[in-house]
Design a protein around this motif. Structure first.
Motif, PDB file in Angstrom:
ATOM      1  N   SER A  52      74.838  29.836  49.842  1.00  0.00           N
ATOM      2  CA  SER A  52      74.264  30.045  47.847  1.00  0.00           C
ATOM      3  C   SER A  52      72.521  28.805  48.328  1.00  0.00           C
ATOM      4  O   SER A  52      72.225  28.954  46.929  1.00  0.00           O
ATOM      5  N   GLY A  53      72.023  28.968  49.632  1.00  0.00           N
ATOM      6  CA  GLY A  53      70.711  28.218  49.345  1.00  0.00           C
ATOM      7  C   GLY A  53      70.857  26.656  49.146  1.00  0.00           C
ATOM      8  O   GLY A  53      70.665  26.063  48.316  1.00  0.00           O
ATOM      9  N   SER A  54      71.298  26.470  50.365  1.00  0.00           N
ATOM     10  CA  SER A  54      71.769  24.928  50.501  1.00  0.00           C
ATOM     11  C   SER A  54      70.345  24.087  50.351  1.00  0.00           C
ATOM     12  O   SER A  54      69.739  24.319  50.788  1.00  0.00           O
ATOM     13  N   TYR A  55      70.125  22.952  49.706  1.00  0.00           N
ATOM     14  CA  TYR A  55      69.426  21.534  49.847  1.00  0.00           C
ATOM     15  C   TYR A  55      69.182  21.249  51.220  1.00  0.00           C
ATOM     16  O   TYR A  55      68.742  20.240  51.168  1.00  0.00           O
ATOM     17  N   PHE A  56      70.223  21.313  51.728  1.00  0.00           N
ATOM     18  CA  PHE A  56      70.736  20.696  53.100  1.00  0.00           C
ATOM     19  C   PHE A  56      70.174  21.230  54.469  1.00  0.00           C
ATOM     20  O   PHE A  56      70.508  22.463  53.713  1.00  0.00           O
ATOM     21  N   PRO A  57      69.659  21.096  55.369  1.00  0.00           N
ATOM     22  CA  PRO A  57      69.347  21.635  56.387  1.00  0.00           C
ATOM     23  C   PRO A  57      70.243  21.802  56.932  1.00  0.00           C
ATOM     24  O   PRO A  57      70.579  23.049  58.569  1.00  0.00           O
ATOM     25  N   GLY A  58      72.131  21.445  56.858  1.00  0.00           N
ATOM     26  CA  GLY A  58      72.899  21.817  57.787  1.00  0.00           C
ATOM     27  C   GLY A  58      73.674  22.533  58.599  1.00  0.00           C
ATOM     28  O   GLY A  58      74.148  23.142  58.826  1.00  0.00           O
ATOM     29  N   PRO A  59      73.344  23.420  56.874  1.00  0.00           N
ATOM     30  CA  PRO A  59      74.572  24.997  56.822  1.00  0.00           C
ATOM     31  C   PRO A  59      73.653  25.785  57.610  1.00  0.00           C
ATOM     32  O   PRO A  59      74.401  26.748  57.631  1.00  0.00           O
ATOM     33  N   TYR A  60      71.848  25.429  57.937  1.00  0.00           N
ATOM     34  CA  TYR A  60      71.078  27.018  58.075  1.00  0.00           C
ATOM     35  C   TYR A  60      71.361  26.453  59.624  1.00  0.00           C
ATOM     36  O   TYR A  60      71.527  25.933  60.582  1.00  0.00           O
ATOM     37  N   GLU A  61      71.993  27.948  60.286  1.00  0.00           N
ATOM     38  CA  GLU A  61      72.153  28.093  61.363  1.00  0.00           C
ATOM     39  C   GLU A  61      70.439  28.880  62.432  1.00  0.00           C
ATOM     40  O   GLU A  61      70.575  28.647  63.513  1.00  0.00           O
ATOM     41  N   TYR A  62      69.782  29.409  61.731  1.00  0.00           N
ATOM     42  CA  TYR A  62      68.839  29.603  62.508  1.00  0.00           C
ATOM     43  C   TYR A  62      67.398  29.119  61.434  1.00  0.00           C
ATOM     44  O   TYR A  62      67.213  29.174  60.180  1.00  0.00           O
TER      45      TYR A  62
END
Length: 124
Positions: free
Chosen positions: A103-113
């Motif tokens: 959904s466009g997270s504010y946190f870096p954790g969810p981003y896989e790449y």
């Protein structure tokens, strides 16, 4: 093999503009939320902006709201960051990142790449 490649960084004067691009390969780009983060020397990586995979309204950090605009072109597997009214405090390495069906997270954790980053330097 997934790759995110940023480009467009460089030196700008305060009040000027830069446009960053991030081109993705090796993934189904339209299924990924795309985010931009930045990291200044000696500081943690911080959220700048993100756009969801489903086309919802982008989100922005308060520090860039009204000055920066994120957009995406799924036909080119590319996300853009238009930066206007640049300030010296915008100086940082800018990273793009991809989050599957995010959904466009504010946190870096969810981003896989993540991309390798591109340097933006704003002089006063």
């Amino acid at each position: 093999q997934v790759q995110l490649v940023e480009s467009g960084g460089g030196l700008a004067q305060a009040g000027g503009s830069l446009r960053l691009s991030c081109t993705a390969s090796g993934l189904t780009f339209s299924m990924y939320a795309m985010g931009w983060f930045r990291q200044a020397p000696g500081k943690e990586r911080k959220f700048v902006t993100a756009i969801s995979w489903s086309g919802g309204s982008p989100s922005y950090a308060d520090s860039v709201k009204g000055r920066f605009t994120i957009s995406r072109d799924n036909t080119k597997n590319t996300v853009y960051l238009q930066m206007n009214s640049l300030k010296p405090e915008d100086t940082a390495v800018y990273y793009c990142a991809a989050d599957w069906r995010g959904s466009g997270s504010y946190f870096p954790g969810p981003y896989e790449y993540w991309g390798q980053g591109t340097q933006v330097t704003v002089s006063s």
